[in-house]
Design a protein around this motif. Structure first.
Motif, PDB file in Angstrom:
ATOM      1  N   HIS A   1       0.830  -1.206   0.000  1.00 17.26           N
ATOM      2  CA  HIS A   1       0.000   0.000   0.000  1.00 17.26           C
ATOM      3  C   HIS A   1       0.864   1.255   0.000  1.00 17.26           C
ATOM      4  CE1 HIS A   1      -3.084   2.886   1.251  1.00 17.26           C
ATOM      5  NE2 HIS A   1      -2.339   3.190   2.297  1.00 17.26           N
ATOM      6  N   ASN A   2       1.835   1.315   0.890  1.00 15.70           N
ATOM      7  CA  ASN A   2       2.647   2.527   1.052  1.00 15.70           C
ATOM      8  C   ASN A   2       3.635   2.741  -0.081  1.00 15.70           C
ATOM      9  OD1 ASN A   2       1.728   3.634   3.640  1.00 15.70           O
ATOM     10  ND2 ASN A   2       2.449   1.718   4.486  1.00 15.70           N
ATOM     11  N   ILE A   3       4.246   1.674  -0.560  1.00 17.79           N
ATOM     12  CA  ILE A   3       5.217   1.852  -1.643  1.00 17.79           C
ATOM     13  C   ILE A   3       4.512   2.228  -2.943  1.00 17.79           C
ATOM     14  CG2 ILE A   3       5.401  -0.490  -2.595  1.00 17.79           C
ATOM     15  CD1 ILE A   3       8.320   1.869  -1.686  1.00 17.79           C
ATOM     16  N   LEU A   4       3.293   1.696  -3.161  1.00 20.32           N
ATOM     17  CA  LEU A   4       2.542   2.063  -4.364  1.00 20.32           C
ATOM     18  C   LEU A   4       2.116   3.534  -4.335  1.00 20.32           C
ATOM     19  CD1 LEU A   4       0.261  -1.040  -5.098  1.00 20.32           C
ATOM     20  CD2 LEU A   4       2.226  -0.230  -6.406  1.00 20.32           C
ATOM     21  N   ILE A   5       1.643   4.007  -3.191  1.00 21.58           N
ATOM     22  CA  ILE A   5       1.258   5.422  -3.100  1.00 21.58           C
ATOM     23  C   ILE A   5       2.481   6.319  -3.250  1.00 21.58           C
ATOM     24  CG2 ILE A   5       0.286   7.229  -1.622  1.00 21.58           C
ATOM     25  CD1 ILE A   5      -1.679   5.329  -0.542  1.00 21.58           C
ATOM     26  N   THR A   6       3.629   5.885  -2.731  1.00 26.52           N
ATOM     27  CA  THR A   6       4.866   6.649  -2.918  1.00 26.52           C
ATOM     28  C   THR A   6       5.180   6.813  -4.394  1.00 26.52           C
ATOM     29  OG1 THR A   6       5.779   5.796  -0.830  1.00 26.52           O
ATOM     30  CG2 THR A   6       7.330   6.738  -2.407  1.00 26.52           C
ATOM     31  N   ILE A   7       5.107   5.717  -5.139  1.00 27.70           N
ATOM     32  CA  ILE A   7       5.420   5.738  -6.574  1.00 27.70           C
ATOM     33  C   ILE A   7       4.397   6.561  -7.356  1.00 27.70           C
ATOM     34  CG2 ILE A   7       5.615   4.307  -8.651  1.00 27.70           C
ATOM     35  CD1 ILE A   7       6.678   2.062  -6.769  1.00 27.70           C
ATOM     36  N   VAL A   8       3.113   6.324  -7.090  1.00 26.78           N
ATOM     37  CA  VAL A   8       2.049   7.036  -7.808  1.00 26.78           C
ATOM     38  C   VAL A   8       2.105   8.533  -7.509  1.00 26.78           C
ATOM     39  CG1 VAL A   8      -0.449   7.330  -7.995  1.00 26.78           C
ATOM     40  CG2 VAL A   8       0.530   5.031  -7.981  1.00 26.78           C
ATOM     41  N   SER A   9       2.353   8.900  -6.263  1.00 26.40           N
ATOM     42  CA  SER A   9       2.446  10.323  -5.897  1.00 26.40           C
ATOM     43  C   SER A   9       3.614  10.989  -6.612  1.00 26.40           C
ATOM     44  CB  SER A   9       2.616  10.470  -4.384  1.00 26.40           C
ATOM     45  OG  SER A   9       1.484   9.990  -3.691  1.00 26.40           O
ATOM     46  N   GLY A  10       4.753  10.287  -6.683  1.00 21.80           N
ATOM     47  CA  GLY A  10       5.911  10.839  -7.382  1.00 21.80           C
ATOM     48  C   GLY A  10       5.644  11.012  -8.873  1.00 21.80           C
ATOM     49  N   ALA A  11       4.988  10.025  -9.482  1.00 18.55           N
ATOM     50  CA  ALA A  11       4.674  10.102 -10.914  1.00 18.55           C
ATOM     51  C   ALA A  11       3.689  11.230 -11.203  1.00 18.55           C
ATOM     52  CB  ALA A  11       4.100   8.764 -11.387  1.00 18.55           C
ATOM     53  N   LEU A  12       2.670  11.349 -10.361  1.00 19.95           N
ATOM     54  CA  LEU A  12       1.675  12.407 -10.550  1.00 19.95           C
ATOM     55  C   LEU A  12       2.304  13.784 -10.364  1.00 19.95           C
ATOM     56  CD1 LEU A  12      -1.283  13.048 -11.117  1.00 19.95           C
ATOM     57  CD2 LEU A  12      -1.736  12.847  -8.662  1.00 19.95           C
ATOM     58  N   LEU A  13       3.189  13.909  -9.386  1.00 18.33           N
ATOM     59  CA  LEU A  13       3.898  15.175  -9.170  1.00 18.33           C
ATOM     60  C   LEU A  13       4.679  15.569 -10.416  1.00 18.33           C
ATOM     61  CD1 LEU A  13       4.937  17.476  -7.354  1.00 18.33           C
ATOM     62  CD2 LEU A  13       6.708  15.903  -6.531  1.00 18.33           C
ATOM     63  N   ALA A  14       5.385  14.617 -11.010  1.00 21.78           N
ATOM     64  CA  ALA A  14       6.164  14.898 -12.218  1.00 21.78           C
ATOM     65  C   ALA A  14       5.252  15.328 -13.372  1.00 21.78           C
ATOM     66  CB  ALA A  14       6.973  13.665 -12.608  1.00 21.78           C
ATOM     67  N   LEU A  15       4.112  14.664 -13.519  1.00 16.06           N
ATOM     68  CA  LEU A  15       3.169  15.008 -14.596  1.00 16.06           C
ATOM     69  C   LEU A  15       2.606  16.419 -14.417  1.00 16.06           C
ATOM     70  CD1 LEU A  15       1.308  11.587 -14.841  1.00 16.06           C
ATOM     71  CD2 LEU A  15       2.419  12.746 -16.772  1.00 16.06           C
ATOM     72  N   ILE A  16       2.300  16.797 -13.184  1.00 15.39           N
ATOM     73  CA  ILE A  16       1.750  18.135 -12.928  1.00 15.39           C
ATOM     74  C   ILE A  16       2.815  19.200 -13.135  1.00 15.39           C
ATOM     75  CG2 ILE A  16       0.766  19.659 -11.171  1.00 15.39           C
ATOM     76  CD1 ILE A  16      -0.671  17.203 -10.015  1.00 15.39           C
ATOM     77  N   VAL A  17       4.020  18.952 -12.635  1.00  9.73           N
ATOM     78  CA  VAL A  17       5.121  19.901 -12.829  1.00  9.73           C
ATOM     79  C   VAL A  17       5.364  20.115 -14.320  1.00  9.73           C
ATOM     80  CG1 VAL A  17       7.623  20.218 -12.579  1.00  9.73           C
ATOM     81  CG2 VAL A  17       6.254  19.455 -10.621  1.00  9.73           C
TER      82      VAL A  17
END
Length: 302
Positions: free
Chosen positions: A83-99
């Motif tokens: 659960h935690n490692i997946l949210i870490t990865i998804v949050s990082g990917a989404l951050l990059a897409l928004i930036v």
């Protein structure tokens, strides 16, 4: 094969949204560029759904705690790690897409345009903010893990989790470009926070938990400074143009601005109180223990 070429429009060398769009199209059968957040049509797009979700969340966590009152805690270590490692990865990917979407606008048109102009709220931005909103439902599992592991439920925890869904919903319906500020800061925090949660299950000694709380407090301070400044500029432009200095109006609704500012203020106060009662109390107790040890040592030498 894509050629890596860094530019204003490709701050990461490749256009990440192209790959996101291909994945989105493969899963849902329609391009991400066709997305629109429509009240009553898009899933979880109505206030009723948000309210029902919050009430269901409270029912599950408090009902679950009652059901498990006489049961042994469940470890569920692997599920918690995934659960935690997946949210870490998804949050990082989404951050990059928004930036990738926000940064070019900021460089070309400036900060005020990026966070206030309705043209900055593009289809690409809207779908990414909607995904961020959906992730808030996923993050409710944090509390479910606390319940089944029989950990203490803090008001700060479940209030923050439930109301952040409402906050994201309010800004989506108002189509506020300034959402990029709290969303990006929040995603930065979540990359670190969920990685921290993952590490807690591995036996690694973590010394920077206190700094994580400081990071969370800092994000709310920055959010409020930005939103407060824009709110001043907006109202000065609307009601006191020519009298007070202003950088112009800001798109969105005043209701969304007031709700967002009020909720972020509440978060800030709650996190500051958590910091004070958790870390300051620990430091005080440690100093008292050290002082007591010194007094005992002195007494033994006499």
């Amino acid at each position: 094969m894509s050629v890596v070429h860094f530019s204003i429009d490709r701050p990461f060398g490749i256009y990440l949204f192209k790959y996101f769009d291909a994945l989105y199209t493969a899963v849902l059968g329609t391009p991400a560029t066709k997305f629109a957040f429509v009240d009553g049509v898009t899933p979880l797009s109505t206030l009723t759904e948000v309210v029902v979700s919050c009430l269901t969340y409270y029912g599950v966590i408090f009902g679950g705690r009652y059901i498990m009152r006489n049961s042994e805690p469940l470890k569920c270590k692997l599920a918690f790690q995934i659960h935690n490692i997946l949210i870490t990865i998804v949050s990082g990917a989404l951050l990059a897409l928004i930036v990738e979407q926000v940064l070019p606008k900021m460089i070309r048109h400036g900060f005020h345009y990026t966070v206030c102009n309705s043209k900055a709220f593009t289809t690409e931005v809207e779908i990414l903010y909607y995904i961020n909103y959906l992730i808030k439902y996923w993050e409710l599992l944090d509390t479910v893990f606390l319940v089944i592991k029989k950990k203490k439920l803090e008001f700060l925890h479940y209030f923050h989790h439930s109301m952040t869904m409402a906050l994201c919903y309010s800004q989506l319906t108002a189509k506020t470009p300034v959402s990029c500020v709290p969303i990006c800061l929040n995603l930065c925090v979540h990359v670190v926070m969920y990685y921290y949660y993952y590490l807690t299950t591995t036996g690694v000694k973590i010394w920077w938990k206190k700094h994580l709380t400081t990071m969370q407090i800092s994000q709310f301070i920055i959010d409020l400074l930005v939103i407060g400044g824009l709110a001043y500029s907006h109202f000065a432009y609307v009601f006191f143009r020519g009298i007070l200095p202003t950088s112009g109006t800001c798109t969105g609704t005043e209701t969304a601005a007031i709700f967002g500012s009020g909720l972020l203020t509440a978060y800030l106060l709650l996190f500051v109180n958590f910091y004070r009662t958790t870390y300051n109390a620990k430091e005080k107790a440690l100093k008292e223990q050290q002082a007591a040890a010194e007094r005992l040592k002195t007494k033994m030498l006499l």
